[in-house]
Design an enzyme around this catalytic site. Structure first.
Site, PDB file in Angstrom:
ATOM      1  N   ASN A   8     -14.626  71.388   2.959  1.00 50.80           N
ATOM      2  CA  ASN A   8     -15.122  72.738   3.202  1.00 50.80           C
ATOM      3  C   ASN A   8     -13.912  73.663   3.270  1.00 50.80           C
ATOM      4  OD1 ASN A   8     -16.192  75.091   4.238  1.00 50.80           O
ATOM      5  ND2 ASN A   8     -16.728  74.225   6.236  1.00 50.80           N
ATOM      6  N   LYS A  10     -13.841  76.801   3.532  1.00 42.23           N
ATOM      7  CA  LYS A  10     -14.074  78.005   4.355  1.00 42.23           C
ATOM      8  C   LYS A  10     -13.571  79.248   3.597  1.00 42.23           C
ATOM      9  CE  LYS A  10     -13.959  75.079   8.382  1.00 42.23           C
ATOM     10  NZ  LYS A  10     -13.761  74.952   9.822  1.00 42.23           N
ATOM     11  N   GLU A  94     -19.692  77.845  12.419  1.00 44.40           N
ATOM     12  CA  GLU A  94     -19.105  79.184  12.269  1.00 44.40           C
ATOM     13  C   GLU A  94     -20.168  80.193  11.821  1.00 44.40           C
ATOM     14  OE1 GLU A  94     -15.829  77.884   9.832  1.00 44.40           O
ATOM     15  OE2 GLU A  94     -15.000  76.857  11.574  1.00 44.40           O
TER      16      GLU A  94
HETATM   17  P1  PGA Z   1     -11.637  71.042  10.359  1.00 44.34           P
HETATM   18  O1  PGA Z   1     -13.061  71.731  10.019  1.00 44.34           O
HETATM   19  O2  PGA Z   1     -11.569  69.752   9.566  1.00 44.34           O
HETATM   20  O3  PGA Z   1     -10.616  72.042   9.923  1.00 44.34           O
HETATM   21  O4  PGA Z   1     -11.636  70.763  11.831  1.00 44.34           O
HETATM   22  C1  PGA Z   1     -14.214  70.950   9.810  1.00 44.34           C
HETATM   23  C2  PGA Z   1     -15.378  71.851   9.487  1.00 44.34           C
HETATM   24  O5  PGA Z   1     -15.533  72.909  10.107  1.00 44.34           O
HETATM   25  O6  PGA Z   1     -16.192  71.528   8.600  1.00 44.34           O
END
Ligand code: PGA
Length: 247
Positions: A8, A10, A94
């Site tokens: 992901n 983001k 989120e």
């Molecule tokens: P992270 O995020 O691996 O940066 O902790 C995981 C996610 O939010 O899918």
């Protein structure tokens, strides 16, 4: 059950980041992974990523529950499909936290994903305060009930268990806690969906990194990972993918 390792990105990634996907493709072609691999770049890169895609699938990070129309700034599931996606993440913490999405919204988005022919990756997970209060199991049970539509099957749905306090923090639950929660979520799925609930993959997400991936991914209750920060660099993401033991 074949595991899934999903990245992901983001709100990260410009056209120059497509080089990471080229590197990922080359490495997967050189050595077949022991899992399905999915990358969820930002919407803006999906169509270009689809040109590169080989050996891995593409997903969106969110979609509208609506089919189309006057919803400025939103993206429909069929637009994602048209751009080359086969999956979409819905209900990421989120989105729940910063966009006020509730379980009913998440379920509606999962339904929209299915209607467009996409698999839905439905995220659930407790906050730190909820865990300290002893409510983690109840929170995840109610998120399964509220966010996972009754027509979910192994073919159209994946669950990602992501404790909110582990996302982007470098902290993870103990392996015993991961085993316990994945077992609990499995029970919740079976209670809600019957036999269909047994085949649905349950991913772990939250600070999965190259150095802890082998410990987490090879737990029998864990059917893969949803990886944020460590999915941005092909080398890190590949270290996580190859941490999975061949079965
Ligand atoms: P992270 O995020 O691996 O940066 O902790 C995981 C996610 O939010 O899918």
């Amino acid at each position: 059950m074949r595991p899934l390792v999903a990245g992901n990105w983001k709100m990260n990634g410009l056209a120059s980041s497509l080089a990471e996907l080229v590197a990922l493709k080359a490495a997967l072609a050189a050595k077949a992974p022991a899992c399905d691999v999915l990358v969820c770049p930002p919407f803006t890169l999906l169509a270009q990523a689809a040109v590169v895609k080989d050996g891995f699938a593409l997903g969106g990070q969110d979609c509208s529950a609506k089919e189309g129309g006057a919803f400025t700034g939103d993206i429909s599931a069929s637009m994602l499909k048209d751009a080359g996606a086969s999956h979409v993440i819905v209900g990421h913490s989120e989105r729940r936290q910063y966009h006020g999405e509730r379980d009913g919204d998440v379920a509606a988005k999962a339904g929209a994903a299915w209607r467009a022919g996409l698999g839905a990756i439905i995220c659930i997970g407790e906050t730190e305060a909820q865990r300290y209060a002893g409510d983690a199991n109840n929170i995840c049970a109610s998120q399964v009930d509220g966010s996972v539509p009754g027509a979910a099957t192994a073919a159209n749905t994946t669950i990602a268990y992501e404790p909110v306090w582990a996302i982007g923090t470098g902290r993870t639950p103990t392996t015993a806690d991961i085993i316990a929660m994945h077992g609990h979520i499995r029970n919740c799925l079976v209670r809600r969906l019957g036999e269909a609930g047994r085949g649905i993959r349950i991913l772990y997400g939250g600070s999965v990194k190259p150095d802890n991936a082998a410990d987490i991914l090879n737990l029998p209750e864990v059917n893969g990972a949803l990886v944020g920060g460590a999915s941005l660099k092909a080398s890190d993401f590949l270290s996580i993918i190859t941490a999975l033991k061949q079965v």
